[in-house]
Design an enzyme around this catalytic site. Sequence first.
Site, short mmCIF file in Angstrom:
data_model
loop_
_atom_site.label_atom_id
_atom_site.label_comp_id
_atom_site.label_asym_id
_atom_site.label_seq_id
_atom_site.Cartn_x
_atom_site.Cartn_y
_atom_site.Cartn_z
N CYS A 129 0.84 -1.21 0.00
CA CYS A 129 0.00 0.00 0.00
C CYS A 129 0.87 1.25 0.00
O CYS A 129 1.43 1.63 1.04
CB CYS A 129 -0.92 -0.01 1.22
SG CYS A 129 -1.92 1.47 1.37
N CYS A 132 -0.37 4.11 2.23
CA CYS A 132 -0.12 3.89 3.66
C CYS A 132 1.36 4.10 4.01
O CYS A 132 1.69 4.70 5.03
CB CYS A 132 -0.50 2.47 4.08
SG CYS A 132 -2.01 1.82 3.36
N ASP A 133 2.27 3.58 3.18
CA ASP A 133 3.68 3.49 3.57
C ASP A 133 4.64 4.36 2.75
O ASP A 133 5.82 4.45 3.08
CB ASP A 133 4.16 2.03 3.44
CG ASP A 133 3.34 1.08 4.31
OD1 ASP A 133 2.86 1.53 5.36
OD2 ASP A 133 3.19 -0.08 3.94
#
Length: 292
Positions: A129, A132-133
């Site tokens: 993701c 997200c990261d």
Amino acid sequence: MVKCIIIGAGPAGMSAGLYLKRAGIDVLIIEEGVPGGEMLKTNIIENYLGFSSISGGDLALKMSEQIKSFGVPIINDKVTSVIRKDQFIVKTLNSEYKADYVIVAIGREPLKLGVKGESDLLNRGVSYCATCDGAFYRDEDVAVVGGGDSALTEALYLSDICHKVYLLVRKDLRASEILINRVKNKENIIILKNTLVDEFIYSDRLNGVILNNGDKISISGLFIAIGGKPNLDFLNELSVDTNKGYIKTNDKMESSLKGLYAIGDVRDKDFYQIITAVSDGAIAALSIREES
Ligand SMILES: Cc1cc2nc3c(=O)[nH]c(=O)nc-3n(C[C@H](O)[C@H](O)[C@H](O)COP(=O)(O)OP(=O)(O)OC[C@H]3O[C@@H](n4cnc5c(N)ncnc54)[C@H](O)[C@@H]3O)c2cc1C
């Protein structure tokens, strides 16, 4: 005891919840995370009608606020099994619920590459993701594996944060034209076609990958976006027809087991999008209203 339990509060589950509640049917959504599902992994959405451009997080919030304003209850818990007696019994980590109907709206989990070290490197260089990261890899060189819409969306997002983004495509790009053009116009995205990852180079963290042609590329982050597969373990005690791991349904979203419906990305279908998930949810709810 409620009339209908929906498992999962992605766009499919939230849509079904809204339609059921507005039809006066007693409904409960059980969601293990935050309402929104995969939308929360999406940077910008431009193909959901009504919004020319909206972040996945904002669309998720708008949907969850809408269903909450109609009084659709969402419980934060993970469904661990569903069994069928006179009614369905839905077991979660913390409780147990009964319902006449169950709608499965759990989406799918990201597919793994299957390269040695992949699970050990999770959060230490390997991610599924970018939204997200991605921020952990600011100004660094990274790679995205995949050639579809999701992979290109991930690459575009990372290209604004990272120094260089390699796009590792198994054969050729199979994303929408608009995304392909955007990727090609980004100077720091390098597209490598007919490319597979053979090996990870790592010690404590990922340092690079070895490709199928023997080339090595130095990267600190690898984002894998090669599709997904539903995790249907919690249905093991029921007999539900599937195709390649996806639940088979008819046009009303009914599975082979009476009373059990499947909607969104968990369903065996051709197109996996927010708008098709939302449509599935509406159809399942209206079918249940018609039947009950
Ligand atoms: C990077 C990326 C970009 C994308 N971009 C777009 C785009 O631009 N436009 C577009 O239309 N689509 C896009 N998609 C696809 C879209 O997000 C999905 O098709 C859509 O979210 C599917 O909705 P769903 O409700 O079926 O499943 P999901 O959104 O996956 O939601 C499923 C929910 O079920 C919950 N759940 C799972 N198991 C359990 C359990 N056992 N108990 C309780 N809860 C559970 C999960 O936590 C999750 O919240 C993108 C996807 C990705 C990964």
